[in-house]
Design an enzyme around this catalytic site. Structure first.
Site, PDB file in Angstrom:
ATOM      1  CG  HIS A  80      -1.936  -1.019   1.355  1.00 16.53           C
ATOM      2  ND1 HIS A  80      -2.123  -1.776   2.483  1.00 16.53           N
ATOM      3  CD2 HIS A  80      -2.878  -1.448   0.472  1.00 16.53           C
ATOM      4  CE1 HIS A  80      -3.136  -2.616   2.302  1.00 16.53           C
ATOM      5  NE2 HIS A  80      -3.596  -2.454   1.082  1.00 16.53           N
ATOM      6  CE  LYS A  93     -13.358  -6.535   4.481  1.00 15.85           C
ATOM      7  NZ  LYS A  93     -12.685  -5.620   3.548  1.00 15.85           N
TER       8      LYS A  93
HETATM    9  P1  ADP Z   1      -9.526  -3.606   1.016  1.00 14.90           P
HETATM   10  O1  ADP Z   1      -8.963  -3.721   2.370  1.00 14.90           O
HETATM   11  O2  ADP Z   1     -10.513  -2.499   0.818  1.00 14.90           O
HETATM   12  O3  ADP Z   1      -9.910  -4.919   0.399  1.00 14.90           O
HETATM   13  P2  ADP Z   1      -6.991  -3.746  -0.123  1.00 14.90           P
HETATM   14  O4  ADP Z   1      -6.083  -3.560   1.017  1.00 14.90           O
HETATM   15  O5  ADP Z   1      -7.171  -5.145  -0.603  1.00 14.90           O
HETATM   16  O6  ADP Z   1      -8.363  -3.063   0.190  1.00 14.90           O
HETATM   17  O7  ADP Z   1      -6.526  -2.903  -1.344  1.00 14.90           O
HETATM   18  C1  ADP Z   1      -6.682  -1.540  -1.562  1.00 14.90           C
HETATM   19  C2  ADP Z   1      -5.994  -1.270  -2.875  1.00 14.90           C
HETATM   20  O8  ADP Z   1      -4.587  -1.478  -2.727  1.00 14.90           O
HETATM   21  C3  ADP Z   1      -6.421  -2.201  -4.016  1.00 14.90           C
HETATM   22  O9  ADP Z   1      -6.413  -1.496  -5.232  1.00 14.90           O
HETATM   23  C4  ADP Z   1      -5.349  -3.270  -4.011  1.00 14.90           C
HETATM   24  O10 ADP Z   1      -5.198  -3.871  -5.278  1.00 14.90           O
HETATM   25  C5  ADP Z   1      -4.133  -2.444  -3.647  1.00 14.90           C
HETATM   26  N1  ADP Z   1      -3.089  -3.271  -3.039  1.00 14.90           N
HETATM   27  C6  ADP Z   1      -3.221  -4.082  -1.968  1.00 14.90           C
HETATM   28  N2  ADP Z   1      -2.046  -4.710  -1.695  1.00 14.90           N
HETATM   29  C7  ADP Z   1      -1.161  -4.260  -2.622  1.00 14.90           C
HETATM   30  C8  ADP Z   1       0.220  -4.557  -2.897  1.00 14.90           C
HETATM   31  N3  ADP Z   1       0.905  -5.441  -2.177  1.00 14.90           N
HETATM   32  N4  ADP Z   1       0.805  -3.908  -3.931  1.00 14.90           N
HETATM   33  C9  ADP Z   1       0.098  -3.036  -4.673  1.00 14.90           C
HETATM   34  N5  ADP Z   1      -1.204  -2.733  -4.483  1.00 14.90           N
HETATM   35  C10 ADP Z   1      -1.837  -3.332  -3.473  1.00 14.90           C
END
Ligand code: ADP
Length: 161
Positions: free
Chosen positions: A17, A41
Site C-alpha cells: 500500500h 467487517k
Molecule cells: P480492502 O482492504 O478495501 O480490500 P486492499 O487492502 O485489498 O483493500 O486494497 C486496496 C488497494 O490497494 C487495491 O487497489 C489493491 O489492489 C491495492 N493493493 C493491496 N495490496 C497491494 C500490494 N501489495 N501492492 C500493490 N497494491 C496493493
C-alpha cells in the site's frame, strides 16, 4: 492542483500500500488516503490503530497526503472532496477482475469517477493484508512486507500465542 483518492480498509497497511501511495504522490499533488470503515467487517486492528499506522507509515510525504476515515460509498466521498480520481493497485491478473468490476460500478454510481491503476512492485506482488495476518499469527517474519510500526504491533498482538 491534481488530487486523487486511495481507499481501503488497511487492516493493516502493508508496504505494498505504501508503495502505491508513494507512486501516486509522484503523479498527484494531493492524495486522500481514506480508511473505509465497513461496520459489518471484523478487523484485527481497531480504527484508531489503523489510522495511527497509516499516518506513521506515510509521514515522510508530508501534506501531499491526508489520512481520512469514511463510512459509505466511495462514489459519494468523491463528491464531498470534489475529487474524482481513484487510485488502485494491481498486483496480478487475479486483481484485475475485481478491480474492473469496482471501477465500472463506481463509474455507474458517479459518472465523474475515473479509476487509475498503478502496478505493484515485484517485491510486493504477493503481499496482502490478509496473508500478512496469517503469517504473523503463526510467528512468521513479515518485517520486509509491512511498515515498522505494523510489524511491532503484529508481534505484540500475537506474542505468547
Ligand atoms: P480492502 O482492504 O478495501 O480490500 P486492499 O487492502 O485489498 O483493500 O486494497 C486496496 C488497494 O490497494 C487495491 O487497489 C489493491 O489492489 C491495492 N493493493 C493491496 N495490496 C497491494 C500490494 N501489495 N501492492 C500493490 N497494491 C496493493
Amino acid at each position: 492542483m491534481k488530487k486523487a483518492i486511495y481507499a481501503g480498509s488497511f487492516d493493516p497497511i502493508t508496504s505494498g500500500h505504501v508503495d502505491i501511495i508513494k507512486r501516486g504522490a509522484k503523479v498527484f499533488d494531493k492524495i486522500y488516503v481514506v480508511l473505509m470503515e465497513n461496520t459489518t467487517k471484523s478487523h484485527l486492528f481497531s480504527l484508531d490503530e489503523r489510522v495511527r499506522f497509516l499516518k506513521e507509515s506515510i509521514k515522510d510525504l508530508g501534506d501531499r497526503v491526508e489520512v481520512d476515515v469514511y463510512t459509505g460509498l466511495i462514489a459519494d466521498y468523491c463528491n464531498i472532496k470534489d475529487t474524482y480520481i481513484l487510485i488502485r493497485g494491481l498486483r496480478a491478473l487475479t486483481d484485475f477482475e475485481y478491480e474492473f468490476q469496482m471501477a465500472t460500478i463506481n463509474r455507474k454510481l458517479n459518472k465523474e469517477v475515473e479509476s487509475v491503476f498503478f502496478v505493484a512492485s515485484n517485491e510486493y506482488t504477493y503481499v496482502s493484508s490478509s496473508n500478512i495476518k496469517q503469517i504473523a499469527e503463526f510467528g512468521g517474519d513479515v518485517s520486509t512486507m509491512v511498515p515498522e510500526c505494523v510489524n511491532k504491533a503484529l508481534i505484540e498482538k500475537y506474542k505468547g500465542e
